[in-house]
Design an enzyme around this catalytic site. Structure first.
Site, short mmCIF file in Angstrom:
data_model
loop_
_atom_site.label_atom_id
_atom_site.label_comp_id
_atom_site.label_asym_id
_atom_site.label_seq_id
_atom_site.Cartn_x
_atom_site.Cartn_y
_atom_site.Cartn_z
N HIS A 50 0.85 -1.18 0.00
CA HIS A 50 0.00 0.00 0.00
C HIS A 50 0.89 1.24 0.00
O HIS A 50 1.95 1.23 0.62
CB HIS A 50 -0.91 0.00 1.25
CG HIS A 50 -2.06 0.93 1.13
ND1 HIS A 50 -1.96 2.27 1.40
CD2 HIS A 50 -3.33 0.71 0.71
CE1 HIS A 50 -3.13 2.84 1.17
NE2 HIS A 50 -3.97 1.91 0.75
N ASP B 126 -7.87 -5.28 -0.02
CA ASP B 126 -8.40 -6.16 -1.05
C ASP B 126 -8.10 -7.63 -0.80
O ASP B 126 -8.62 -8.49 -1.49
CB ASP B 126 -7.84 -5.76 -2.43
CG ASP B 126 -8.45 -4.45 -2.90
OD1 ASP B 126 -9.64 -4.24 -2.63
OD2 ASP B 126 -7.73 -3.65 -3.52
N1 CMC Z 1 4.05 -7.67 -4.39
C1 CMC Z 1 5.40 -7.72 -4.51
N2 CMC Z 1 6.19 -6.63 -4.40
C2 CMC Z 1 5.59 -5.46 -4.14
C3 CMC Z 1 4.20 -5.35 -3.99
C4 CMC Z 1 3.43 -6.52 -4.12
N3 CMC Z 1 2.10 -6.48 -3.99
N4 CMC Z 1 3.89 -4.07 -3.75
C5 CMC Z 1 5.04 -3.39 -3.76
N5 CMC Z 1 6.07 -4.22 -4.00
C6 CMC Z 1 7.49 -3.87 -4.11
C7 CMC Z 1 7.79 -3.33 -5.50
O1 CMC Z 1 8.13 -4.34 -6.41
C8 CMC Z 1 8.91 -2.38 -5.21
O2 CMC Z 1 10.10 -3.16 -5.04
P1 CMC Z 1 11.56 -2.55 -5.40
O3 CMC Z 1 11.74 -1.41 -4.44
O4 CMC Z 1 12.46 -3.70 -5.18
O5 CMC Z 1 11.44 -2.10 -6.83
C9 CMC Z 1 8.55 -1.79 -3.85
O6 CMC Z 1 7.75 -2.80 -3.20
C10 CMC Z 1 7.76 -0.51 -3.95
O7 CMC Z 1 6.67 -0.72 -4.86
P2 CMC Z 1 5.78 0.42 -5.54
O8 CMC Z 1 4.80 -0.20 -6.46
O9 CMC Z 1 6.67 1.49 -6.07
O10 CMC Z 1 5.11 1.05 -4.24
P3 CMC Z 1 3.79 1.83 -4.15
O11 CMC Z 1 3.81 2.57 -2.89
O12 CMC Z 1 3.52 2.61 -5.40
O13 CMC Z 1 2.78 0.58 -4.07
C11 CMC Z 1 0.74 -0.40 -4.70
C12 CMC Z 1 1.46 0.61 -3.81
C13 CMC Z 1 -0.63 -0.64 -4.06
C14 CMC Z 1 0.58 0.19 -6.10
C15 CMC Z 1 1.54 -1.74 -4.78
O14 CMC Z 1 1.81 -2.23 -3.49
C16 CMC Z 1 0.84 -2.78 -5.64
O15 CMC Z 1 0.90 -2.72 -6.86
N6 CMC Z 1 0.17 -3.79 -4.97
C17 CMC Z 1 -0.55 -4.83 -5.71
C18 CMC Z 1 -1.91 -4.32 -6.18
C19 CMC Z 1 -2.88 -4.17 -5.03
O16 CMC Z 1 -3.05 -5.03 -4.19
N7 CMC Z 1 -3.56 -3.01 -5.01
C20 CMC Z 1 -4.57 -2.67 -3.99
C21 CMC Z 1 -4.12 -1.50 -3.20
S1 CMC Z 1 -5.09 -1.23 -1.71
C22 CMC Z 1 -6.67 -0.83 -2.29
C23 CMC Z 1 -6.75 0.44 -3.00
O17 CMC Z 1 -6.13 1.44 -2.62
O18 CMC Z 1 -7.49 0.52 -3.98
#
Ligand code: CMC
Length: 383
Positions: free
Chosen positions: A261, A315
């Site tokens: 998140h 989720d």
């Molecule tokens: N699985 C594996 N690695 C992850 C995940 C995940 N679900 N989420 C983040 N990471 C890793 C990512 O690969 C990155 O690694 P590195 O630093 O080695 O490159 C690091 O953590 C940071 O990731 P990011 O995507 O830049 O971080 P963010 O703050 O933008 O992430 C997110 C937020 C929700 C987009 C992401 O965690 C994600 O894509 N999760 C999966 C989709 C999901 O479950 N979404 C629902 C979000 S909650 C409900 C809502 O708000 O709608």
């Protein structure tokens, strides 16, 4: 003030002042108007939470009754809107249907002066009152089933289940859905709320603003993750396969849906409450093998990624709960929208009360001083 450095995704940049909700991502704390989500999940209900979000304080019994009375007539769809729902293409996603239906709701609603707070509240009631019926009606149309006349005496959760299935829902299923609606109702400045406020800042009505928010929520990185979590759990095939599945995901550097998140760096408090709900539901309606897979997945992913602050988000358990309620997988995100409608409308009203048109800057990375080349003299590469 001119910001010259780009912050990707505007992460952490305040886009508005808001008194609606608060998150502490390190401690896993979420509150609506100052009240912790755990308290609301245990003692409140969705209608009361809507009043809280819109008015700023919990309603008295008389105010809650008056609110329900005003909301009630709007669950029945305008005949033109009903015709529109019956004409929707069958092959689309329910979120696309919802987005189009909300814009159409605006077309059949009265044109009012939105500078008047009474007219603003009325437009919000029309929107909130119609959503549960709209989602259920679109789903029945897609399945080729006759639409169900809403029952204005039911709660929003009850009406949704009734209009979806055509039979009276049992008390536990209604309570579980109602509680899920409480948990998803509001969540500060996420992508869909920001989209809603940007559109609101042009001083347009809540129908178009919330239809934009539905578009933003649809994406797999936002609300669309809940249906992908279920597909993911089904594809793993059982708890015994989890460890190898996670190894493969990590090696491929792919994201595991339902984890991580932008704000929470610990387990999402809504995920904890949904897990409690899942257990309550299983006690009465029996468990699902997917839950065991989910528990194992949580263990394996947090063991590998917990150090990076990656834990289950809202989720992760919602799909398991909705599946047990008999809701089709691609209707999970519309339920998220039904709930978040309460928060979006609170933000629409807050934006309208003290508005400044959103007009961010950009950092230009293109070419400058390029001369116009007549079409006959251009090369294929466009140089
Ligand atoms: N699985 C594996 N690695 C992850 C995940 C995940 N679900 N989420 C983040 N990471 C890793 C990512 O690969 C990155 O690694 P590195 O630093 O080695 O490159 C690091 O953590 C940071 O990731 P990011 O995507 O830049 O971080 P963010 O703050 O933008 O992430 C997110 C937020 C929700 C987009 C992401 O965690 C994600 O894509 N999760 C999966 C989709 C999901 O479950 N979404 C629902 C979000 S909650 C409900 C809502 O708000 O709608």
């Amino acid at each position: 003030m001119t910001q010259t450095e780009l912050v990707p995704g505007l992460a952490g940049i305040p886009a508005a002042e808001s008194s609606i909700s608060f998150i502490n991502g390190q401690e896993g704390l979420l509150s609506y108007r100052g009240i912790r989500i755990e308290e609301l999940a245990a003692h409140s209900n969705f209608e009361e939470v809507i009043c809280l979000l819109w008015d700023g304080t919990l309603p008295t019994q008389a105010a809650l009754d008056a609110f329900k009375e005003r909301l009630r007539p709007h669950s029945k769809l305008h005949p033109d809107l009903e015709r529109f729902v019956r004409a929707l293409p069958l092959q689309g996603h329910p979120m696309e249907a919802l987005q189009a239906s909300l814009a159409t709701l605006g077309m059949v609603s009265p044109r009012v002066d939105l500078r008047d707070p009474v007219a603003r509240l009325d437009a919000c009631l029309r929107t909130m009152g119609a959503v549960s019926t709209l989602i259920a009606a679109a789903e029945r149309h897609r399945k080729g089933l006759p639409l169900v006349e809403p029952d204005p005496n039911l709660s929003i959760a009850g009406n949704f289940l009734y209009c979806l299935n055509g039979e009276r829902p049992d008390a536990i299923k209604t309570r579980v859905l109602d509680c899920a609606l409480v948990l998803h109702a509001e969540h500060t400045m996420n992508a869909s709320t920001f989209a809603c406020r940007v559109v609101a800042s042009t001083e347009t009505n809540p129908y178009t603003a919330t239809s934009a928010a539905v578009g933003a929520l649809y994406g797999p990185l936002h609300g669309g993750a809940n249906e992908r979590v279920l597909v993911q759990l089904e594809s793993i095939g059982g708890p015994e396969n989890v460890s190898a599945w996670v190894d493969k995901k990590m090696a491929a550097k792919e994201k595991v849906m339902g984890f991580g998140h932008r704000v929470y760096k610990t387990k999402d408090p809504r995920a904890k409450n949904l897990q409690i709900l899942a257990r309550e539901l299983f006690e009465i309606h029996g468990s699902t093998p997917l839950y065991d897979t989910a528990l194992r997945l949580e263990e394996e992913v947090t063991a590998r990624l917990g150090g990076k602050g990656i834990y289950p988000n809202v989720d992760f358990f919602s799909g398991i709960v909705y599946q047990k309620l008999g809701i089709p997988t691609d209707v999970f995100t519309p339920i998220f929208a039904l709930s978040r409608m309460a928060g979006w409308l609170a933000h629409w009203m807050e934006q309208m009360e003290d508005n400044k048109l959103f007009r961010p800057g950009q950092i230009y990375t293109g070419r400058k001083d390029v001369s116009y080349v007549p079409i006959g003299q251009r090369s294929a590469a466009g140089k």
